[in-house]
Design a protein around this motif. Structure first.
Motif, short mmCIF file in Angstrom:
data_model
loop_
_atom_site.label_atom_id
_atom_site.label_comp_id
_atom_site.label_asym_id
_atom_site.label_seq_id
_atom_site.Cartn_x
_atom_site.Cartn_y
_atom_site.Cartn_z
N ASN A 1 0.82 -1.21 0.00
CA ASN A 1 0.00 0.00 0.00
C ASN A 1 0.86 1.26 0.00
O ASN A 1 0.55 2.24 0.69
CB ASN A 1 -0.99 -0.01 1.18
N ILE A 2 1.95 1.24 -0.74
CA ILE A 2 2.79 2.42 -0.92
C ILE A 2 2.71 2.79 -2.39
O ILE A 2 2.95 1.96 -3.26
CB ILE A 2 4.26 2.13 -0.52
N MET A 3 2.36 4.04 -2.66
CA MET A 3 2.27 4.54 -4.03
C MET A 3 3.54 5.32 -4.33
O MET A 3 3.88 6.26 -3.61
CB MET A 3 1.04 5.43 -4.20
N VAL A 4 4.25 4.91 -5.39
CA VAL A 4 5.51 5.57 -5.74
C VAL A 4 5.47 6.03 -7.19
O VAL A 4 4.72 5.51 -8.02
CB VAL A 4 6.72 4.63 -5.52
N CYS A 5 6.34 7.00 -7.50
CA CYS A 5 6.41 7.55 -8.85
C CYS A 5 7.17 6.59 -9.76
O CYS A 5 7.80 5.64 -9.29
CB CYS A 5 7.11 8.91 -8.80
N PRO A 6 7.14 6.82 -11.07
CA PRO A 6 7.85 5.91 -11.99
C PRO A 6 9.36 5.87 -11.76
O PRO A 6 9.99 4.84 -12.01
CB PRO A 6 7.53 6.48 -13.37
N THR A 7 9.97 6.94 -11.27
CA THR A 7 11.42 6.91 -11.01
C THR A 7 11.75 6.14 -9.74
O THR A 7 12.82 5.53 -9.65
CB THR A 7 12.00 8.33 -10.93
N CYS A 8 10.89 6.13 -8.75
CA CYS A 8 11.13 5.40 -7.51
C CYS A 8 10.66 3.95 -7.58
O CYS A 8 11.07 3.13 -6.76
CB CYS A 8 10.42 6.08 -6.34
N TRP A 9 9.81 3.63 -8.54
CA TRP A 9 9.26 2.28 -8.61
C TRP A 9 10.32 1.30 -9.05
O TRP A 9 11.13 1.57 -9.93
CB TRP A 9 8.09 2.24 -9.59
N GLU A 10 10.35 0.14 -8.43
CA GLU A 10 11.25 -0.94 -8.81
C GLU A 10 10.46 -2.24 -8.75
O GLU A 10 9.59 -2.41 -7.91
CB GLU A 10 12.45 -0.99 -7.88
N PRO A 11 10.76 -3.17 -9.66
CA PRO A 11 10.03 -4.43 -9.63
C PRO A 11 10.38 -5.23 -8.39
O PRO A 11 11.41 -4.98 -7.75
CB PRO A 11 10.49 -5.14 -10.90
N ASP A 12 9.53 -6.17 -8.07
CA ASP A 12 9.77 -7.01 -6.90
C ASP A 12 11.07 -7.79 -7.07
O ASP A 12 11.32 -8.38 -8.13
CB ASP A 12 8.60 -7.97 -6.70
N GLN A 13 11.91 -7.80 -6.06
CA GLN A 13 13.22 -8.45 -6.14
C GLN A 13 13.04 -9.97 -6.12
O GLN A 13 12.48 -10.52 -5.18
CB GLN A 13 14.06 -8.00 -4.94
N PRO A 14 13.51 -10.69 -7.15
CA PRO A 14 13.29 -12.13 -7.18
C PRO A 14 14.04 -12.88 -6.09
O PRO A 14 13.62 -13.96 -5.68
CB PRO A 14 13.79 -12.56 -8.56
N GLN A 15 15.14 -12.32 -5.56
CA GLN A 15 15.87 -13.01 -4.50
C GLN A 15 15.10 -13.06 -3.20
O GLN A 15 15.37 -13.89 -2.33
CB GLN A 15 17.23 -12.34 -4.28
N LEU A 16 14.14 -12.15 -3.04
CA LEU A 16 13.32 -12.17 -1.82
C LEU A 16 12.27 -13.27 -1.88
O LEU A 16 11.63 -13.55 -0.88
CB LEU A 16 12.65 -10.81 -1.62
N SER A 17 12.08 -13.88 -3.03
CA SER A 17 11.08 -14.94 -3.18
C SER A 17 11.67 -16.33 -2.97
O SER A 17 10.99 -17.32 -3.21
CB SER A 17 10.46 -14.88 -4.57
N LEU A 18 12.93 -16.40 -2.54
CA LEU A 18 13.54 -17.71 -2.30
C LEU A 18 12.82 -18.42 -1.17
O LEU A 18 12.53 -17.83 -0.13
CB LEU A 18 15.02 -17.56 -1.95
N GLY A 19 12.51 -19.67 -1.37
CA GLY A 19 11.80 -20.44 -0.37
C GLY A 19 10.30 -20.43 -0.54
O GLY A 19 9.60 -21.21 0.10
N LEU A 20 9.77 -19.54 -1.36
CA LEU A 20 8.32 -19.50 -1.58
C LEU A 20 7.87 -20.61 -2.53
O LEU A 20 6.74 -21.06 -2.47
CB LEU A 20 7.90 -18.15 -2.15
N TYR A 21 8.76 -21.01 -3.42
CA TYR A 21 8.42 -22.02 -4.41
C TYR A 21 9.28 -23.26 -4.18
O TYR A 21 10.48 -23.14 -3.93
CB TYR A 21 8.66 -21.48 -5.82
N PRO A 22 8.71 -24.45 -4.26
CA PRO A 22 9.51 -25.66 -4.04
C PRO A 22 10.49 -25.87 -5.19
O PRO A 22 10.14 -25.72 -6.36
CB PRO A 22 8.47 -26.78 -3.99
#
Length: 129
Positions: A38-59
């Motif tokens: 729930n954070i709204m950011v501008c196009p310059t501050c926006w970054e895609p979700d970091q894939p390394q933070l998803s480690l362990g979520l998928y078998p």
């Protein structure tokens, strides 16, 4: 049924990260660890979700061991030829701390030294005065 929100085509909002003003339609939702925070950011501050933070979520199944392994017998059958040098076996590599000089003396039976360097140089003349 009427929409309970206005169109917002002229609405101005502020980026939650840098504080600059943008049109509301230009701001994007920030997603962290696949969750909308729930954070709204501008196009310059926006970054895609970091894939390394998803480690362990998928078998992930990445086995390293081999089922029912067998010993390597190719060294006995075709490893060393009659002349003592490696033939077509699976251990035809040279190893050792100093690979140019071959293996140590106690390992000579296991890894014969066929990496010995032979050099032939022409005539050398040394003049001292």
């Amino acid at each position: 049924m009427a929409n309970k929100f206005s169109s917002g085509k002229n609405a101005i909002s502020e980026c939650d990260r840098c504080g600059f003003r943008y049109k509301l339609k230009q701001l994007k939702n920030l997603v962290i660890k696949t969750k909308n925070v729930n954070i709204m950011v501008c196009p310059t501050c926006w970054e895609p979700d970091q894939p390394q933070l998803s480690l362990g979520l998928y078998p992930v199944n990445d086995p390293q061991a081999v089922r029912n392994p067998r010993p390597d017998v190719s060294y006995v059958t075709s490893g060393v030829g009659i002349d003592g040098y490696p033939g077509g076996g699976s251990r035809i590599i040279q190893w050792g701390w100093n690979p140019v000089g071959g293996a140590r003396g106690i390992d000579a039976g296991f890894t014969p030294n066929n990496l010995a360097l032979t050099i032939a140089i022409g005539n050398v003349t040394v003049v001292t005065s």
